[in-house]
Design a protein around this motif. Sequence first.
Motif, PDB file in Angstrom:
ATOM      1  N   GLN A   1      -9.222 -37.880  -2.238  1.00 32.49           N
ATOM      2  CA  GLN A   1     -10.225 -36.918  -1.793  1.00 32.49           C
ATOM      3  C   GLN A   1     -11.230 -37.578  -0.857  1.00 32.49           C
ATOM      4  O   GLN A   1     -11.625 -37.012   0.153  1.00 32.49           O
ATOM      5  CB  GLN A   1     -10.961 -36.330  -3.000  1.00 32.49           C
ATOM      6  CG  GLN A   1     -10.092 -35.502  -3.911  1.00 32.49           C
ATOM      7  CD  GLN A   1      -9.665 -34.188  -3.268  1.00 32.49           C
ATOM      8  OE1 GLN A   1     -10.299 -33.713  -2.336  1.00 32.49           O
ATOM      9  NE2 GLN A   1      -8.585 -33.620  -3.761  1.00 32.49           N
ATOM     10  N   ILE A   2     -11.651 -38.781  -1.221  1.00 36.67           N
ATOM     11  CA  ILE A   2     -12.649 -39.475  -0.400  1.00 36.67           C
ATOM     12  C   ILE A   2     -12.041 -39.877   0.944  1.00 36.67           C
ATOM     13  O   ILE A   2     -12.670 -39.753   1.992  1.00 36.67           O
ATOM     14  CB  ILE A   2     -13.176 -40.714  -1.153  1.00 36.67           C
ATOM     15  CG1 ILE A   2     -13.846 -40.276  -2.460  1.00 36.67           C
ATOM     16  CG2 ILE A   2     -14.147 -41.498  -0.287  1.00 36.67           C
ATOM     17  CD1 ILE A   2     -14.205 -41.425  -3.377  1.00 36.67           C
ATOM     18  N   ALA A   3     -10.804 -40.366   0.892  1.00 37.57           N
ATOM     19  CA  ALA A   3     -10.153 -40.817   2.121  1.00 37.57           C
ATOM     20  C   ALA A   3      -9.565 -39.658   2.925  1.00 37.57           C
ATOM     21  O   ALA A   3      -9.054 -39.866   4.017  1.00 37.57           O
ATOM     22  CB  ALA A   3      -9.046 -41.806   1.775  1.00 37.57           C
ATOM     23  N   ASP A   4      -9.646 -38.460   2.367  1.00 37.43           N
ATOM     24  CA  ASP A   4      -9.158 -37.247   3.034  1.00 37.43           C
ATOM     25  C   ASP A   4      -7.699 -37.367   3.447  1.00 37.43           C
ATOM     26  O   ASP A   4      -7.327 -37.076   4.587  1.00 37.43           O
ATOM     27  CB  ASP A   4     -10.017 -36.924   4.259  1.00 37.43           C
ATOM     28  CG  ASP A   4      -9.812 -35.475   4.701  1.00 37.43           C
ATOM     29  OD1 ASP A   4      -9.363 -34.669   3.870  1.00 37.43           O
ATOM     30  OD2 ASP A   4     -10.100 -35.170   5.871  1.00 37.43           O
TER      31      ASP A   4
ATOM     32  N   LEU B   1      -0.760 -41.390   6.929  1.00 34.95           N
ATOM     33  CA  LEU B   1       0.177 -41.677   8.018  1.00 34.95           C
ATOM     34  C   LEU B   1       0.043 -40.663   9.153  1.00 34.95           C
ATOM     35  O   LEU B   1      -0.110 -41.029  10.318  1.00 34.95           O
ATOM     36  CB  LEU B   1       1.605 -41.636   7.482  1.00 34.95           C
ATOM     37  CG  LEU B   1       2.263 -42.935   7.029  1.00 34.95           C
ATOM     38  CD1 LEU B   1       3.690 -42.670   6.611  1.00 34.95           C
ATOM     39  CD2 LEU B   1       2.224 -43.974   8.135  1.00 34.95           C
ATOM     40  N   TYR B   2       0.116 -39.400   8.799  1.00 40.58           N
ATOM     41  CA  TYR B   2       0.150 -38.438   9.901  1.00 40.58           C
ATOM     42  C   TYR B   2      -1.210 -38.278  10.544  1.00 40.58           C
ATOM     43  O   TYR B   2      -1.323 -38.035  11.750  1.00 40.58           O
ATOM     44  CB  TYR B   2       0.758 -37.091   9.456  1.00 40.58           C
ATOM     45  CG  TYR B   2      -0.180 -36.062   8.912  1.00 40.58           C
ATOM     46  CD1 TYR B   2      -0.325 -35.868   7.553  1.00 40.58           C
ATOM     47  CD2 TYR B   2      -0.914 -35.251   9.767  1.00 40.58           C
ATOM     48  CE1 TYR B   2      -1.164 -34.907   7.049  1.00 40.58           C
ATOM     49  CE2 TYR B   2      -1.772 -34.287   9.271  1.00 40.58           C
ATOM     50  CZ  TYR B   2      -1.887 -34.121   7.915  1.00 40.58           C
ATOM     51  OH  TYR B   2      -2.729 -33.171   7.426  1.00 40.58           O
TER      52      TYR B   2
ATOM     53  N   PRO C   1      -9.791 -41.638  13.642  1.00 43.52           N
ATOM     54  CA  PRO C   1     -10.156 -43.055  13.544  1.00 43.52           C
ATOM     55  C   PRO C   1     -10.213 -43.582  12.113  1.00 43.52           C
ATOM     56  O   PRO C   1      -9.739 -44.696  11.838  1.00 43.52           O
ATOM     57  CB  PRO C   1     -11.536 -43.111  14.209  1.00 43.52           C
ATOM     58  CG  PRO C   1     -11.544 -41.954  15.143  1.00 43.52           C
ATOM     59  CD  PRO C   1     -10.760 -40.871  14.456  1.00 43.52           C
ATOM     60  N   LEU C   2     -10.814 -42.820  11.210  1.00 45.38           N
ATOM     61  CA  LEU C   2     -10.943 -43.329   9.842  1.00 45.38           C
ATOM     62  C   LEU C   2      -9.572 -43.606   9.230  1.00 45.38           C
ATOM     63  O   LEU C   2      -9.363 -44.623   8.561  1.00 45.38           O
ATOM     64  CB  LEU C   2     -11.727 -42.340   8.974  1.00 45.38           C
ATOM     65  CG  LEU C   2     -11.909 -42.772   7.515  1.00 45.38           C
ATOM     66  CD1 LEU C   2     -12.723 -44.063   7.437  1.00 45.38           C
ATOM     67  CD2 LEU C   2     -12.592 -41.682   6.707  1.00 45.38           C
ATOM     68  N   ASN C   3      -8.633 -42.714   9.455  1.00 46.53           N
ATOM     69  CA  ASN C   3      -7.312 -42.907   8.863  1.00 46.53           C
ATOM     70  C   ASN C   3      -6.537 -44.027   9.548  1.00 46.53           C
ATOM     71  O   ASN C   3      -5.684 -44.667   8.931  1.00 46.53           O
ATOM     72  CB  ASN C   3      -6.527 -41.597   8.908  1.00 46.53           C
ATOM     73  CG  ASN C   3      -7.191 -40.510   8.102  1.00 46.53           C
ATOM     74  OD1 ASN C   3      -7.959 -39.714   8.646  1.00 46.53           O
ATOM     75  ND2 ASN C   3      -6.959 -40.503   6.808  1.00 46.53           N
TER      76      ASN C   3
ATOM     77  N   ALA D   1     -12.035 -46.574  -0.198  1.00 49.07           N
ATOM     78  CA  ALA D   1     -11.205 -45.564  -0.857  1.00 49.07           C
ATOM     79  C   ALA D   1      -9.753 -45.724  -0.459  1.00 49.07           C
ATOM     80  O   ALA D   1      -8.844 -45.575  -1.283  1.00 49.07           O
ATOM     81  CB  ALA D   1     -11.701 -44.163  -0.500  1.00 49.07           C
ATOM     82  N   GLY D   2      -9.512 -46.040   0.802  1.00 54.97           N
ATOM     83  CA  GLY D   2      -8.144 -46.243   1.257  1.00 54.97           C
ATOM     84  C   GLY D   2      -7.477 -47.418   0.569  1.00 54.97           C
ATOM     85  O   GLY D   2      -6.308 -47.349   0.177  1.00 54.97           O
TER      86      GLY D   2
END
Lengths: 307, 54
Positions: A53-56, A63-64, A71-73, A249-250
């Motif tokens: 949830q935090i890392a959305d 990945l996608y 950027p965050l992902n 979180a990730g």
Amino acid sequence: VIRKGVIGQLLLLGLAATLSMPLLAAFPELQAALGPPSVSLLVGAFVFGLTMQIADGCGSGTLYKAGMGVPLNMGILPLFALGSFIGSAHLDRWLALGQTAPVGLVDQWGAGPALAATWAVLIAAGLGVRAWAGWGKAWLDKRWVRGALALALLAALNLVIAGQPWGVVYGFGLWAAKLAQAAGLFDPTANCLLGPGRAPAAPVADAAAGRHEHHQHRHPGRCAVGGGGQAQPSHKALSARQWAVGLAAGFLMGYSSRLAFGCNVGAMLSGISTGSVHGWIWVPLAFAGTLDRRARAAPLRLLKADL
Amino acid sequence: MTPRRVAPSFWLLLLAFVAWDLRHSAPLNLWREPPLLAAGSGQAPSGGHCSAPK
């Protein structure tokens, strides 16, 4: 949307089980996604639900979204891989806290009874969701039906071709393990990531054979709240604190994904559709992790910061 | 780090990793390829899966 999404996911699980369980019974070389019920599973699934949830985004969601240019992902992906690798390296210690043998319903009961029991629980869950949401409201549309059918077919195809169900997070850990091994920081013969029975070259050969890096572009099991389907490349920088929270979180998401013996794909979809009891344990624990309001609001705050 | 720097860094690192992996991993052995379809082959998969403890 959430109501329709839950029913869509239940339909996906039922369709995938309908295709996969008879295959498992007919072809003994095919393997179910069997994880051991354990303390590791309980802790890992809860933390995974919280941190996704935090890392959305979950494993495939990261990945996608990284591929979409969020950027965050993009920053989370390498940390997810690192967390998955370290989680694998620590897994034997977590399992030492308590575990039982994996339970496969197809092995125990046969395909027919296992499938009937799976559909019975899924239908009960669906009725519960409908009662909670209100009986008079729309609960499914064609898009969810088409999506569920397509994903179920692809999941069954994965099982037929690779011999094992769809999975995501093992591949992430493998990437980091390769780097750690090359740097001399990790002895693969002395750790449970590979185990003493697996030579160092084995995972490389496996990867070359395309056997355990099954990625997906999207699945409906990721975040129920907060940015699901709303991800857009941001044009404004996040604050340092937001970056730190998201990246942490990730990392934890990667670590917990290995403790939980899979993510939304490997544990929930593949576990339940192939009759693994650990998949049924994973779902309520991960769902409990998503109930924290602050965690659910985190993606929305990040989204607002981007706009 | 600003978004403008994140994206190029991400793709450069990813491409560098793939290039490094291709260079340092054992080459594909076409004579030891797994069967095209595992179902019916009689061979259990040897690759890891995230649900497995090992």
